[in-house]
Design a protein around this motif. Structure first.
Motif, PDB file in Angstrom:
ATOM      1  N   ALA A  28       0.830  -1.205   0.000  1.00 38.67           N
ATOM      2  CA  ALA A  28       0.000   0.000   0.000  1.00 38.67           C
ATOM      3  C   ALA A  28       0.865   1.256   0.000  1.00 38.67           C
ATOM      4  O   ALA A  28       0.613   2.209  -0.749  1.00 38.67           O
ATOM      5  CB  ALA A  28      -0.936  -0.021   1.206  1.00 38.67           C
ATOM      6  N   LEU A  29       1.919   1.276   0.856  1.00 35.10           N
ATOM      7  CA  LEU A  29       2.817   2.434   0.885  1.00 35.10           C
ATOM      8  C   LEU A  29       3.534   2.621  -0.448  1.00 35.10           C
ATOM      9  O   LEU A  29       3.659   3.748  -0.953  1.00 35.10           O
ATOM     10  CB  LEU A  29       3.838   2.265   2.008  1.00 35.10           C
ATOM     11  CG  LEU A  29       3.282   2.373   3.447  1.00 35.10           C
ATOM     12  CD1 LEU A  29       4.377   2.049   4.458  1.00 35.10           C
ATOM     13  CD2 LEU A  29       2.718   3.761   3.692  1.00 35.10           C
ATOM     14  N   ALA A  30       3.999   1.499  -1.009  1.00 35.12           N
ATOM     15  CA  ALA A  30       4.695   1.594  -2.297  1.00 35.12           C
ATOM     16  C   ALA A  30       3.748   2.087  -3.391  1.00 35.12           C
ATOM     17  O   ALA A  30       4.140   2.911  -4.245  1.00 35.12           O
ATOM     18  CB  ALA A  30       5.278   0.226  -2.669  1.00 35.12           C
ATOM     19  N   ALA A  31       2.523   1.609  -3.378  1.00 37.06           N
ATOM     20  CA  ALA A  31       1.553   2.035  -4.385  1.00 37.06           C
ATOM     21  C   ALA A  31       1.241   3.522  -4.242  1.00 37.06           C
ATOM     22  O   ALA A  31       1.141   4.257  -5.242  1.00 37.06           O
ATOM     23  CB  ALA A  31       0.274   1.213  -4.265  1.00 37.06           C
ATOM     24  N   TYR A  32       1.095   3.996  -3.005  1.00 37.44           N
ATOM     25  CA  TYR A  32       0.800   5.421  -2.783  1.00 37.44           C
ATOM     26  C   TYR A  32       1.951   6.292  -3.281  1.00 37.44           C
ATOM     27  O   TYR A  32       1.730   7.290  -3.993  1.00 37.44           O
ATOM     28  CB  TYR A  32       0.549   5.663  -1.298  1.00 37.44           C
ATOM     29  CG  TYR A  32       0.251   7.105  -0.977  1.00 37.44           C
ATOM     30  CD1 TYR A  32      -0.988   7.655  -1.248  1.00 37.44           C
ATOM     31  CD2 TYR A  32       1.237   7.923  -0.428  1.00 37.44           C
ATOM     32  CE1 TYR A  32      -1.261   8.994  -0.958  1.00 37.44           C
ATOM     33  CE2 TYR A  32       0.982   9.255  -0.146  1.00 37.44           C
ATOM     34  CZ  TYR A  32      -0.262   9.782  -0.419  1.00 37.44           C
ATOM     35  OH  TYR A  32      -0.521  11.107  -0.142  1.00 37.44           O
ATOM     36  N   ARG A  36       1.802   8.941  -6.448  1.00 37.71           N
ATOM     37  CA  ARG A  36       2.145  10.356  -6.267  1.00 37.71           C
ATOM     38  C   ARG A  36       3.247  10.782  -7.220  1.00 37.71           C
ATOM     39  O   ARG A  36       3.175  11.861  -7.838  1.00 37.71           O
ATOM     40  CB  ARG A  36       2.593  10.589  -4.825  1.00 37.71           C
ATOM     41  CG  ARG A  36       1.480  10.594  -3.786  1.00 37.71           C
ATOM     42  CD  ARG A  36       0.526  11.792  -3.993  1.00 37.71           C
ATOM     43  NE  ARG A  36       1.234  13.054  -3.991  1.00 37.71           N
ATOM     44  CZ  ARG A  36       1.515  13.753  -2.892  1.00 37.71           C
ATOM     45  NH1 ARG A  36       1.167  13.259  -1.695  1.00 37.71           N
ATOM     46  NH2 ARG A  36       2.139  14.911  -2.970  1.00 37.71           N
ATOM     47  N   LEU A  37       4.273   9.944  -7.359  1.00 39.95           N
ATOM     48  CA  LEU A  37       5.375  10.297  -8.253  1.00 39.95           C
ATOM     49  C   LEU A  37       4.932  10.344  -9.710  1.00 39.95           C
ATOM     50  O   LEU A  37       5.292  11.269 -10.460  1.00 39.95           O
ATOM     51  CB  LEU A  37       6.522   9.291  -8.077  1.00 39.95           C
ATOM     52  CG  LEU A  37       7.264   9.351  -6.740  1.00 39.95           C
ATOM     53  CD1 LEU A  37       8.276   8.211  -6.637  1.00 39.95           C
ATOM     54  CD2 LEU A  37       7.965  10.694  -6.571  1.00 39.95           C
ATOM     55  N   VAL A  38       4.146   9.350 -10.122  1.00 44.79           N
ATOM     56  CA  VAL A  38       3.669   9.329 -11.515  1.00 44.79           C
ATOM     57  C   VAL A  38       2.773  10.526 -11.790  1.00 44.79           C
ATOM     58  O   VAL A  38       2.882  11.179 -12.849  1.00 44.79           O
ATOM     59  CB  VAL A  38       2.917   8.007 -11.797  1.00 44.79           C
ATOM     60  CG1 VAL A  38       2.214   8.075 -13.150  1.00 44.79           C
ATOM     61  CG2 VAL A  38       3.871   6.831 -11.766  1.00 44.79           C
ATOM     62  N   LEU A  39       1.887  10.853 -10.850  1.00 46.18           N
ATOM     63  CA  LEU A  39       0.985  11.994 -11.033  1.00 46.18           C
ATOM     64  C   LEU A  39       1.763  13.298 -11.118  1.00 46.18           C
ATOM     65  O   LEU A  39       1.489  14.146 -11.974  1.00 46.18           O
ATOM     66  CB  LEU A  39      -0.019  12.036  -9.883  1.00 46.18           C
ATOM     67  CG  LEU A  39      -1.077  13.138  -9.944  1.00 46.18           C
ATOM     68  CD1 LEU A  39      -1.959  12.956 -11.179  1.00 46.18           C
ATOM     69  CD2 LEU A  39      -1.932  13.131  -8.689  1.00 46.18           C
ATOM     70  N   ARG A  40       2.764  13.451 -10.240  1.00 42.96           N
ATOM     71  CA  ARG A  40       3.563  14.684 -10.271  1.00 42.96           C
ATOM     72  C   ARG A  40       4.343  14.787 -11.581  1.00 42.96           C
ATOM     73  O   ARG A  40       4.458  15.880 -12.169  1.00 42.96           O
ATOM     74  CB  ARG A  40       4.525  14.682  -9.082  1.00 42.96           C
ATOM     75  CG  ARG A  40       5.378  15.946  -8.980  1.00 42.96           C
ATOM     76  CD  ARG A  40       6.263  15.894  -7.757  1.00 42.96           C
ATOM     77  NE  ARG A  40       5.465  15.821  -6.532  1.00 42.96           N
ATOM     78  CZ  ARG A  40       5.989  15.735  -5.315  1.00 42.96           C
ATOM     79  NH1 ARG A  40       7.320  15.673  -5.174  1.00 42.96           N
ATOM     80  NH2 ARG A  40       5.214  15.681  -4.254  1.00 42.96           N
TER      81      ARG A  40
END
Length: 371
Positions: A28-32, A36-40
């Motif tokens: 879950a942490l890795a997915a979050y 976030r990185l992909v969206l940014r």
């Protein structure tokens, strides 16, 4: 230590193995973090592209992606972690439903943001400097599109949860028809307001004529449009009634066509009549704001020799037209006076019969009837 690890490996929490729970939390942490990185990265990339292009599609994409809800990212990450666990079939089905709800809600937020951004761009592109308020019709358009969007999302979510929406949709249809029939006049004005906002036959500040009425548009509302007439009173017209009539928009007139007639005396000679069109043509062509169409000796009138003149004022300014027409009339009077031509005065001949003449006419008419 091996015994401790074995004990931890065999331990359970809420009926689930602790190692599996730890793996789910890590996923879950890795997915979050990954989301976030992909969206940014996507927002930064699209923003850089938008700065070097003139179209608005990439601007819309940046605006929409920037509105991604943080709660959606957290929920998506949790669902990724839950998906790593071995759950009963019933709970797997619930996880699938939660995925659908989360994606549907986030899609609704994205489309809502896109609608708002699109309407703002539309208003900036079409609003005139004379407008003093935000168009109520644009607000109606935004409300209608968002209502339809969220109604579709709600029905899709209910259907995914296993609710039979057929009867619900049917009842909504019947209720909508009943409401539409009861409010058809109001709804007609609302959609007419929407048509005015989209098609823009006129805007606030335009001088228009509708039927036998004319005035300046002061306000375009959801139900009525208000005009300020030339004599000062306010005219209120329903939007539906307004669009049913022919609307003349004087502000968008590029040039004004003027046609007028004048008559000269029957005592004028053919030579004088031949000279008149040249004089009028010279007077009109000497003015830079006028453009001549034609000047003709048109007809033999009852008491005058009639001429017709057609010309254009190259702007829509009514005051300029009146100034030019006045100047032309005075110049024509001076030129015709030098030419020796008189303007015709309307005249009628009245013949009065004496009593003997009336009796003779009556006797003649009686004789014609007997024949």
């Amino acid at each position: 230590m091996n015994e401790a690890l074995d004990t931890l490996a065999d331990a359970t929490l809420l009926g689930l193995p602790v190692p599996d729970l730890a793996l789910a939390v890590a996923a879950a942490l890795a997915a979050y973090l990954a989301m976030r990185l992909v969206l940014r990265y996507m927002i930064g990339r699209m923003r850089g592209i938008a700065q070097h292009t003139s179209n608005r599609i990439d601007d819309t994409v940046v605006e929409v992606l920037a509105g991604t809800n943080r709660a959606f990212l957290v929920l998506a990450a949790l669902l990724v972690g839950v998906g790593m666990l071995e759950l009963p079939e019933r709970w797997n089905q619930r996880v699938g439903q939660l995925w659908f709800i989360a994606v549907a809600l986030q899609a609704g937020l994205w489309f809502t943001r896109a609608i708002g951004f699109g309407l703002r761009r539309y208003e900036q592109r079409h609003a005139s400097a004379s407008m003093t308020q935000v168009s109520a019709s644009a607000t109606l358009m935004s409300w209608s599109m968002r209502t339809v969007l969220w109604a579709v999302i709600l029905l899709a979510v209910l259907s995914n949860l296993g609710v039979n929406i057929t009867a619900f949709v049917a009842s909504l249809g019947v209720g909508g028809i009943a409401i539409a029939l009861a409010m058809q006049n109001i709804l007609g004005d609302l959609f007419a307001s929407l048509s005015i906002a989209v098609d823009k036959p006129f805007e606030v500040g335009d001088a228009i004529g509708v039927g036998g009425l004319s005035g300046t548009v002061q306000h375009v509302g959801l139900k009525t449009t208000r005009l300020r007439s030339l004599s000062g009173e306010q005219i209120v017209i329903g939007n539906t009634d307004l669009l049913k009539q022919t609307v003349k928009n004087y502000r968008r007139m590029d040039e004004r066509r003027i046609a007028f007639k004048f008559g000269v005396s029957y005592r004028s000679t053919p030579e004088q009549l031949e000279a008149i069109p040249g004089i009028v043509k010279r007077l009109i062509e000497s003015r830079p704001s006028l453009r001549l169409d034609r000047v003709h000796f048109q007809a033999f009138g009852e008491s005058s020799l009639d001429f017709e003149v057609v010309y254009f004022v190259t702007t829509s300014d009514y005051g300029l037209y009146m100034d030019e027409q006045q100047r032309l009339n005075l110049q024509m009077m001076r030129e015709f006076a030098r030419l020796g031509v008189e303007f015709a005065i309307p005249a009628r001949s009245l013949h009065v019969l004496s009593p003997e003449g009336r009796r003779a006419v009556a006797k003649e008419l009686a004789t014609q009837e007997e024949e």
